[in-house]
Design a protein around this motif. Structure first.
Motif, PDB file in Angstrom:
ATOM      1  N   GLU A  74       0.816  -1.222   0.000  1.00 55.11           N
ATOM      2  CA  GLU A  74       0.000   0.000   0.000  1.00 55.11           C
ATOM      3  C   GLU A  74       0.850   1.273   0.000  1.00 55.11           C
ATOM      4  N   HIS A  75       1.714   1.430   1.015  1.00 55.09           N
ATOM      5  CA  HIS A  75       2.492   2.666   1.120  1.00 55.09           C
ATOM      6  C   HIS A  75       3.527   2.772   0.002  1.00 55.09           C
ATOM      7  N   GLN A  76       4.068   1.645  -0.421  1.00 53.70           N
ATOM      8  CA  GLN A  76       5.018   1.636  -1.537  1.00 53.70           C
ATOM      9  C   GLN A  76       4.324   2.119  -2.819  1.00 53.70           C
ATOM     10  N   CYS A  77       3.088   1.662  -2.998  1.00 52.94           N
ATOM     11  CA  CYS A  77       2.297   2.070  -4.159  1.00 52.94           C
ATOM     12  C   CYS A  77       2.041   3.584  -4.135  1.00 52.94           C
ATOM     13  N   MET A  78       1.663   4.096  -2.966  1.00 52.80           N
ATOM     14  CA  MET A  78       1.433   5.541  -2.828  1.00 52.80           C
ATOM     15  C   MET A  78       2.716   6.321  -3.077  1.00 52.80           C
ATOM     16  N   GLN A  79       3.821   5.811  -2.539  1.00 48.17           N
ATOM     17  CA  GLN A  79       5.108   6.479  -2.704  1.00 48.17           C
ATOM     18  C   GLN A  79       5.493   6.554  -4.186  1.00 48.17           C
ATOM     19  N   ASN A  80       5.263   5.468  -4.918  1.00 48.77           N
ATOM     20  CA  ASN A  80       5.564   5.473  -6.352  1.00 48.77           C
ATOM     21  C   ASN A  80       4.760   6.538  -7.078  1.00 48.77           C
ATOM     22  N   PHE A  81       3.482   6.655  -6.714  1.00 48.19           N
ATOM     23  CA  PHE A  81       2.627   7.661  -7.347  1.00 48.19           C
ATOM     24  C   PHE A  81       3.134   9.073  -7.027  1.00 48.19           C
ATOM     25  N   ILE A  82       3.470   9.291  -5.758  1.00 43.70           N
ATOM     26  CA  ILE A  82       3.922  10.618  -5.331  1.00 43.70           C
ATOM     27  C   ILE A  82       5.215  11.018  -6.042  1.00 43.70           C
ATOM     28  N   GLU A  83       6.104  10.051  -6.226  1.00 40.30           N
ATOM     29  CA  GLU A  83       7.384  10.357  -6.873  1.00 40.30           C
ATOM     30  C   GLU A  83       7.256  10.504  -8.392  1.00 40.30           C
ATOM     31  N   GLU A  84       6.382   9.690  -9.002  1.00 40.09           N
ATOM     32  CA  GLU A  84       6.323   9.656 -10.468  1.00 40.09           C
ATOM     33  C   GLU A  84       5.226  10.544 -11.068  1.00 40.09           C
ATOM     34  N   LYS A  85       4.063  10.594 -10.436  1.00 34.63           N
ATOM     35  CA  LYS A  85       2.928  11.312 -11.024  1.00 34.63           C
ATOM     36  C   LYS A  85       2.655  12.677 -10.389  1.00 34.63           C
ATOM     37  N   LEU A  86       2.904  12.772  -9.072  1.00 39.33           N
ATOM     38  CA  LEU A  86       2.525  14.003  -8.368  1.00 39.33           C
ATOM     39  C   LEU A  86       3.213  15.257  -8.897  1.00 39.33           C
ATOM     40  N   PRO A  87       4.512  15.195  -9.260  1.00 37.30           N
ATOM     41  CA  PRO A  87       5.149  16.427  -9.761  1.00 37.30           C
ATOM     42  C   PRO A  87       4.381  17.070 -10.915  1.00 37.30           C
ATOM     43  N   GLY A  88       3.868  16.273 -11.833  1.00 32.60           N
ATOM     44  CA  GLY A  88       3.100  16.825 -12.947  1.00 32.60           C
ATOM     45  C   GLY A  88       1.768  17.386 -12.502  1.00 32.60           C
ATOM     46  N   ILE A  89       1.165  16.764 -11.485  1.00 30.23           N
ATOM     47  CA  ILE A  89      -0.153  17.194 -10.991  1.00 30.23           C
ATOM     48  C   ILE A  89      -0.075  18.543 -10.288  1.00 30.23           C
ATOM     49  N   ILE A  90       1.011  18.750  -9.522  1.00 31.17           N
ATOM     50  CA  ILE A  90       1.140  20.001  -8.759  1.00 31.17           C
ATOM     51  C   ILE A  90       1.868  21.097  -9.532  1.00 31.17           C
ATOM     52  N   ALA A  91       2.163  20.822 -10.817  1.00 33.11           N
ATOM     53  CA  ALA A  91       3.026  21.719 -11.600  1.00 33.11           C
ATOM     54  C   ALA A  91       2.560  23.166 -11.632  1.00 33.11           C
ATOM     55  N   ARG A  92       1.247  23.428 -11.506  1.00 35.94           N
ATOM     56  CA  ARG A  92       0.779  24.811 -11.629  1.00 35.94           C
ATOM     57  C   ARG A  92      -0.048  25.284 -10.434  1.00 35.94           C
ATOM     58  N   ILE A  93      -0.172  24.464  -9.395  1.00 34.83           N
ATOM     59  CA  ILE A  93      -1.043  24.857  -8.272  1.00 34.83           C
ATOM     60  C   ILE A  93      -0.543  26.103  -7.550  1.00 34.83           C
ATOM     61  N   GLY A  94       0.796  26.343  -7.589  1.00 32.43           N
ATOM     62  CA  GLY A  94       1.340  27.467  -6.841  1.00 32.43           C
ATOM     63  C   GLY A  94       1.873  28.590  -7.709  1.00 32.43           C
ATOM     64  N   ASP A  95       1.481  28.608  -8.978  1.00 39.79           N
ATOM     65  CA  ASP A  95       1.954  29.666  -9.892  1.00 39.79           C
ATOM     66  C   ASP A  95       1.689  31.047  -9.311  1.00 39.79           C
ATOM     67  N   THR A  96       2.718  31.881  -9.343  1.00 39.53           N
ATOM     68  CA  THR A  96       2.663  33.295  -8.909  1.00 39.53           C
ATOM     69  C   THR A  96       2.299  33.452  -7.430  1.00 39.53           C
ATOM     70  N   LYS A  97       2.404  32.391  -6.642  1.00 32.92           N
ATOM     71  CA  LYS A  97       2.044  32.498  -5.227  1.00 32.92           C
ATOM     72  C   LYS A  97       3.292  32.389  -4.347  1.00 32.92           C
ATOM     73  N   SER A  98       3.360  33.263  -3.342  1.00 33.81           N
ATOM     74  CA  SER A  98       4.486  33.204  -2.401  1.00 33.81           C
ATOM     75  C   SER A  98       4.188  32.206  -1.282  1.00 33.81           C
ATOM     76  N   GLU A  99       2.894  31.884  -1.105  1.00 34.34           N
ATOM     77  CA  GLU A  99       2.488  30.922  -0.070  1.00 34.34           C
ATOM     78  C   GLU A  99       1.587  29.861  -0.699  1.00 34.34           C
ATOM     79  N   ILE A 100       1.846  28.605  -0.392  1.00 36.85           N
ATOM     80  CA  ILE A 100       1.035  27.500  -0.912  1.00 36.85           C
ATOM     81  C   ILE A 100       0.284  26.865   0.262  1.00 36.85           C
ATOM     82  N   ASN A 101      -1.027  26.791   0.113  1.00 35.74           N
ATOM     83  CA  ASN A 101      -1.877  26.253   1.174  1.00 35.74           C
ATOM     84  C   ASN A 101      -2.289  24.818   0.860  1.00 35.74           C
ATOM     85  N   ILE A 102      -1.934  23.911   1.775  1.00 36.08           N
ATOM     86  CA  ILE A 102      -2.258  22.487   1.617  1.00 36.08           C
ATOM     87  C   ILE A 102      -3.175  22.059   2.757  1.00 36.08           C
ATOM     88  N   LEU A 103      -4.258  21.376   2.412  1.00 33.64           N
ATOM     89  CA  LEU A 103      -5.197  20.871   3.406  1.00 33.64           C
ATOM     90  C   LEU A 103      -5.226  19.348   3.330  1.00 33.64           C
TER      91      LEU A 103
END
Length: 292
Positions: free
Chosen positions: A28-57
């Protein structure tokens, strides 16, 4: 006989131990870790554009192990940005572990943490009453939608909290997993409880479509070694069976016919695969990304 079966959630200590065995025997956690390392960078690529602070919930952040991996990816993508990470988690023990993890972690510069010991619905009610709806760049709900009574209302509310270009990451069992088959076939014959619903990714994607929320869905393969479940009296196997059926002491309290059926089905294709002498349950996960 059936009346002696009770929900695993009625015995907190046994639930915690069964969950620990599940994590130890699954990828389970290995699977999540693989996703976070391989897919997440592309998903978060624009969430913080032009922002000095990024809010995560983080909704249902548990002990923070996966949360900190997510934060690490956000840091790498937005070096120097200030991160505000708020956690909604109803279990006090998990929050304590999360705080301990943060205290001993390195590389958490420019990150502010806040914890709220409450359920997602309690958080929703509190925030709605305040009438101060803070916007979030990234919201994640990892393996927690099973514990929500009003899933459409919950998804609609948290989607409304997304900032421009914000995203929600939902992780839960896949509609192609053994869990989905097990719940659909046996759910009505196992102890009912108010705490946990039988939902998989196919239920969530249908709900998102009804709400007209745009999403992407990624399925990743994961397994759980359930070989010990077929050894009579094996402690590890009995705890894993408890977790699979959400039943406290399933082996000892289930009617013999129900136990025999489930034991037989767990070895069938669709539920599991036999590999190198082991029986591996299909613990496949879905990663659903909803857009603002």
């Amino acid at each position: 006989m059936a009346s002696s079966m009770r929900s695993l959630f009625s015995d907190h200590g046994r639930y915690v131990e069964a969950f620990r065995r599940f994590l130890a025997n699954s990828t389970e956690h290995q699977c999540m870790q693989n996703f976070i390392e391989e897919k997440l960078p592309g998903i978060i690529a624009r969430i913080g554009d032009t922002k000095s602070e990024i809010n995560i919930l983080s909704i249902g952040g548990g002990a923070g192990e996966i949360d900190l991996q997510i934060i690490s990816q956000v840091q790498a993508h937005y070096p120097g940005s200030y991160i505000n990470n708020e956690v909604v988690e109803p279990n006090a023990e998990q929050i304590t572990k999360y705080k301990e993890r943060v205290a001993t972690a390195s590389n958490l510069k420019n990150i502010k943490f806040a914890w709220h010991q409450e359920t997602s619905s309690e958080y929703q009610n509190r925030i709605t009453e305040k009438k101060e709806l803070q916007k979030w760049n990234f919201i994640h709900m990892i393996q927690m939608l099973y514990y929500v009574k009003d899933i459409p209302g919950t998804l609609k509310f948290f989607h409304s909290l997304l900032d421009t270009k914000g995203k929600i990451l939902i992780i839960l069992v896949s509609g192609t997993s053994g869990w989905d088959k097990l719940w659909k076939k046996y759910g009505t014959r196992l102890p009912q409880n108010d705490l946990c619903l039988y939902v998989s990714s196919s239920d969530i994607t249908r709900t998102l479509e009804t709400l007209e929320i745009k999403y992407e869905c990624f399925d990743l393969l994961s397994t759980m070694d359930i070989s010990d479940c077929f050894i009579e009296g094996n402690e590890n196997g009995e705890l894993l069976l408890d977790f699979l059926t959400e039943t406290c002491h399933f082996s000892k309290t289930a009617p013999p016919d129900l136990k025999a059926e489930i034991i037989e089905d767990l070895q069938r294709p669709g539920f599991s695969v036999k590999e190198k002498g082991k029986i591996l349950f299909h613990n496949h996960l879905s990663f659903i990304v909803a857009e603002a």
